[in-house]
Write an enzyme that holds these catalytic residues in place. Sequence first.
Site, mmCIF file in Angstrom:
data_model
loop_
_atom_site.group_PDB
_atom_site.id
_atom_site.type_symbol
_atom_site.label_atom_id
_atom_site.label_comp_id
_atom_site.label_asym_id
_atom_site.label_seq_id
_atom_site.Cartn_x
_atom_site.Cartn_y
_atom_site.Cartn_z
ATOM 1 N N SER A 105 0.833 -1.203 0.000
ATOM 2 C CA SER A 105 0.000 0.000 0.000
ATOM 3 C C SER A 105 0.873 1.261 0.000
ATOM 4 O O SER A 105 1.728 1.414 -0.882
ATOM 5 C CB SER A 105 -0.956 -0.061 1.197
ATOM 6 O OG SER A 105 -1.962 0.909 1.104
ATOM 7 N N ASP A 243 -9.233 -4.887 -4.995
ATOM 8 C CA ASP A 243 -8.365 -3.942 -4.289
ATOM 9 C C ASP A 243 -8.793 -2.496 -4.493
ATOM 10 O O ASP A 243 -9.193 -2.094 -5.584
ATOM 11 C CB ASP A 243 -6.927 -4.115 -4.793
ATOM 12 C CG ASP A 243 -5.885 -3.564 -3.851
ATOM 13 O OD1 ASP A 243 -6.245 -2.806 -2.929
ATOM 14 O OD2 ASP A 243 -4.708 -3.897 -4.034
ATOM 15 N N HIS A 270 -6.975 -6.038 -0.604
ATOM 16 C CA HIS A 270 -5.759 -5.250 -0.436
ATOM 17 C C HIS A 270 -4.627 -5.989 0.275
ATOM 18 O O HIS A 270 -3.503 -5.517 0.287
ATOM 19 C CB HIS A 270 -6.132 -3.993 0.368
ATOM 20 C CG HIS A 270 -5.169 -2.858 0.303
ATOM 21 N ND1 HIS A 270 -4.747 -2.284 -0.879
ATOM 22 C CD2 HIS A 270 -4.537 -2.164 1.291
ATOM 23 C CE1 HIS A 270 -3.916 -1.289 -0.623
ATOM 24 N NE2 HIS A 270 -3.756 -1.214 0.692
#
Length: 294
Positions: A105, A243, A270
Amino acid sequence: MTDSATQREGTIDVPGGRVWFKRVGSGDGLPLLVVHGGPGLPHYYLSSLERLADEREVIFWDQLGCGNSEHPSDPDLWTMQRSVAEMDAVVTALGLNAFHIFGNSWGGMLAQQYVLDVHSGAISLTISNSAASIPVFAENVVRLKSELDAATQDAIDRHEAAGTTSSAEYQAAITTWNETYLCRSLPWPRDLYLAFQNMGAEIFETMFGPSDFHIVGTIRDWDVVDRLGEITLPTLLLAGRFDECSPEHMREMHERIGSSRFEFFEHTAHLPFIEEPGRFDAVMRNFLGQHDRA
């Protein structure tokens, strides 16, 4: 060699304060440095990567302002440039001369910037469920919100406009978002809850903004898409069907990074290390082992 280069757990001086680190495991493989997301979401949710510590040392650190690290209150600290300098200080203090990078991320964004601007002794890069452009990420978040049910969309928009985001209705809407686009494995593991409980709110609000739906912070214009061709390290990109970071954008990133490999996780939002752990571990072990030998 510094003390931090031999300690299993400790703290490191970085620009703005001191950060905590921990080394787990051992083995013949080169160390794996894990870069957490957020900004401000501490390492706890990435504890699944300890599964890889039977083959190599896995190194975690909490970025300044969250988790086990110091929590200075100074909005001027929360920039991409200072974050890169922090990562460089961590690498140097830990004595990492040949190592793999894993960034999830926001951590994937920081890892890209680090590789582009510093590089150091990194021999491979894994970009997990991330982006190379905040404007592209922001556009995708708007699109995904429009695909939620009308009541959830309305609750998000109404409470953010009114500044009543602590309300139960807004929190329920964000739970729906998170269980749709962040982690679809229910119930969430304790480590993921723990990370959110120890979130560095000032970091997130200064760098991103009040929420993913209003990115107005210091990295709102961050975009390295046109520089991706400069990344020459062997690179692994992990994308999930559900995601909040667009898998289509990640495929474009793969196409721009010459020495890269793209892995798509069909059942993941994610966090593939939580949502598809068996496949995640197999992919990571194969990639890291291949580049240990290289």
